[in-house]
Write a protein that holds these residues in place. Structure first.
Motif, PDB file in Angstrom:
ATOM      1  N   GLY A 188      -5.543   0.557  55.907  1.00  0.00           N
ATOM      2  CA  GLY A 188      -4.912   0.334  57.068  1.00  0.00           C
ATOM      3  C   GLY A 188      -6.082   0.315  58.277  1.00  0.00           C
ATOM      4  N   ALA A 189      -6.856   0.881  58.290  1.00  0.00           N
ATOM      5  CA  ALA A 189      -8.052   0.607  59.279  1.00  0.00           C
ATOM      6  C   ALA A 189      -8.694  -0.848  59.325  1.00  0.00           C
ATOM      7  N   GLY A 190      -8.932  -1.178  58.017  1.00  0.00           N
ATOM      8  CA  GLY A 190      -9.108  -2.830  57.878  1.00  0.00           C
ATOM      9  C   GLY A 190      -8.239  -3.805  58.367  1.00  0.00           C
ATOM     10  N   ARG A 191      -7.156  -3.483  58.194  1.00  0.00           N
ATOM     11  CA  ARG A 191      -6.017  -4.451  58.794  1.00  0.00           C
ATOM     12  C   ARG A 191      -5.712  -4.541  60.158  1.00  0.00           C
ATOM     13  N   GLU A 202      -0.767 -13.086  51.310  1.00  0.00           N
ATOM     14  CA  GLU A 202      -0.024 -11.941  51.170  1.00  0.00           C
ATOM     15  C   GLU A 202      -0.537 -10.930  52.251  1.00  0.00           C
ATOM     16  N   VAL A 203      -1.946 -11.114  52.498  1.00  0.00           N
ATOM     17  CA  VAL A 203      -2.393 -10.303  53.740  1.00  0.00           C
ATOM     18  C   VAL A 203      -1.779 -10.792  55.158  1.00  0.00           C
ATOM     19  N   ARG A 204      -1.503 -12.228  55.273  1.00  0.00           N
ATOM     20  CA  ARG A 204      -0.884 -12.710  56.457  1.00  0.00           C
ATOM     21  C   ARG A 204       0.480 -12.177  56.575  1.00  0.00           C
ATOM     22  N   GLU A 205       1.283 -12.145  55.551  1.00  0.00           N
ATOM     23  CA  GLU A 205       2.588 -11.438  55.251  1.00  0.00           C
ATOM     24  C   GLU A 205       2.693  -9.988  55.894  1.00  0.00           C
ATOM     25  N   ARG A 213       4.401  -8.691  59.228  1.00  0.00           N
ATOM     26  CA  ARG A 213       5.290  -7.520  59.196  1.00  0.00           C
ATOM     27  C   ARG A 213       5.036  -6.209  59.911  1.00  0.00           C
ATOM     28  N   ASP A 214       3.677  -6.080  60.089  1.00  0.00           N
ATOM     29  CA  ASP A 214       3.289  -4.818  60.853  1.00  0.00           C
ATOM     30  C   ASP A 214       3.270  -5.066  62.238  1.00  0.00           C
ATOM     31  N   ILE A 253      -0.323  -0.765  62.100  1.00  0.00           N
ATOM     32  CA  ILE A 253      -0.314  -0.836  60.651  1.00  0.00           C
ATOM     33  C   ILE A 253       0.044  -0.040  59.676  1.00  0.00           C
ATOM     34  N   THR A 254       0.981  -0.226  58.672  1.00  0.00           N
ATOM     35  CA  THR A 254       1.165   0.671  57.546  1.00  0.00           C
ATOM     36  C   THR A 254       0.742   0.305  56.520  1.00  0.00           C
ATOM     37  N   CYS A 255      -0.038   0.930  55.810  1.00  0.00           N
ATOM     38  CA  CYS A 255      -0.768   0.632  54.570  1.00  0.00           C
ATOM     39  C   CYS A 255      -0.411   1.710  53.539  1.00  0.00           C
ATOM     40  N   ASP A 256       0.562   1.105  52.467  1.00  0.00           N
ATOM     41  CA  ASP A 256       1.226   2.135  51.682  1.00  0.00           C
ATOM     42  C   ASP A 256       0.776   1.788  50.174  1.00  0.00           C
TER      43      ASP A 256
END
Length: 255
Positions: free
Chosen positions: A142-145, A179-182, A186-187, A193-196
C-alpha cells in the motif's frame, strides 16, 4: 519467492547491516562474507547473495572484495530520520494506533523499492523484521503504490519495466506493469490506496501520499492489519489517514 521468504530475507539482511554498523561504531575489525556467516550462524552462500543486494542498495559497501562497511544509503536514511517532520511523525503514528487500532508506517521511495522510515510501536515484536530501513516492493504494498500516485503510464513503464514480478508478494499482488496500472486506476478516484493481500496473506493496507507545500510526494503514510481488524469502513479509515498525512505535510512545509 513468497512473502514469508521475502520477510526472512529482509530480517537476515537487517541483521547483517546491524552487525556491520555495530562493528564500525565500536571500532572493531571489519569483516567479510565468511566472518559474517560465522557470527550470524547463516549459510555463507546466502550471506554472499544478501550482502551483494545490500551493496546494490547502498546500505553496505565493499572495496576490492575487502571487508564490508556502512554504505552511503544507510547514512542518508539515518539523516532523514533526524529531519524535523519525520521526528514529528512518531506521535502521528501513535495517534493512528489509538484511533484505528491498526499498525502505522511512514515510508519513502527509492526507485522501485519502498523504504520504511518509521513504524508505530505496535508494528514490531521480538524477532520481527519490521524496522527502519526495511525494504519492500513498491508495486505490491500500500505504501509503495501511494508513492507511485503521480506516476503516469510512461513513468510506470519506465520504473517497472525490468522488475521480475513472479513469486513476489501475496495472492493479490500484481504480476505485470499493466496490472499495477489497473490497481492504480481503481484506487486513485477513491483518494486512497487499498492493498488487499498484495504483500502478505490476510493483511490489508490502506495508504495515502504525504505531500509538501508544492504538492510533491514526500512519503507515504499507511495503516495495516488483518482484514477483520481493518473492518468494512475503509473510507472512514482513509479519512483519518488523510488527516494525519495533511498534518505531516504541513509540518514538513513549516521546517
Amino acid at each position: 519467492m513468497d512473502s514469508s521468504a521475502e520477510a526472512s530475507s529482509l530480517a537476515q539482511g537487517l541483521r547483517i547491516v546491524r552487525l556491520v554498523v555495530d562493528r564500525e561504531k565500536r571500532g572493531r575489525q571489519l569483516v567479510g562474507v565468511s566472518q559474517l556467516a560465522a557470527e550470524l550462524d547463516m549459510d555463507q552462500s546466502r550471506v554472499s547473495r544478501l550482502t551483494q543486494e545490500l551493496c546494490e542498495l547502498g546500505l553496505l559497501e565493499r572495496v576490492d572484495r575487502g571487508p564490508f562497511r556502512t554504505g552511503p544509503r544507510y547514512f542518508s536514511l539515518a539523516a532523514s530520520l533526524n529531519t524535523g517532520w519525520v521526528r514529528d511523525a512518531k506521535p502521528e503514528l501513535e495517534s493512528l494506533v489509538a484511533a484505528l487500532g491498526l499498525r502505522a508506517r511512514l515510508s519513502v521511495r527509492d526507485g522501485y523499492r519502498a523504504i520504511l522510515l518509521r513504524a508505530s510501536s505496535n508494528d514490531a515484536s521480538l524477532g520481527s523484521f519490521v524496522a527502519p530501513g526495511m525494504v519492500t516492493p513498491v508495486w505490491c504494498t500500500g505504501a509503495g503504490r501511494a508513492l507511485l500516485w503521480d506516476h503516469d503510464q510512461p513513468a510506470l513503464d519506465q520504473l517497472l519495466h525490468e522488475v521480475n514480478f513472479i513469486g513476489v508478494g501475496g495472492p493479490g499482488a500484481a504480476h505485470s506493469v499493466d496490472e499495477v496500472r489497473e490497481l492504480m486506476a481503481r484506487d486513485l478516484p477513491r483518494g486512497y490506496i487499498t492493498c488487499d493481500e498484495e504483500f502478505e496473506h490476510d493483511i490489508v493496507e490502506l495508504a495515502v501520499p504525504v505531500r509538501d507545500a508544492g504538492g510533491n510526494i514526500l512519503a507515504a503514510l499507511s495503516v495495516l492489519g488483518r482484514r477483520a481488524d481493518v473492518g468494512d469502513d475503509a473510507a472512514g479509515v482513509a479519512a483519518v489517514l488523510r488527516g494525519a498525512a495533511d498534518r505531516l505535510g504541513a509540518a514538513a512545509a513549516a521546517r
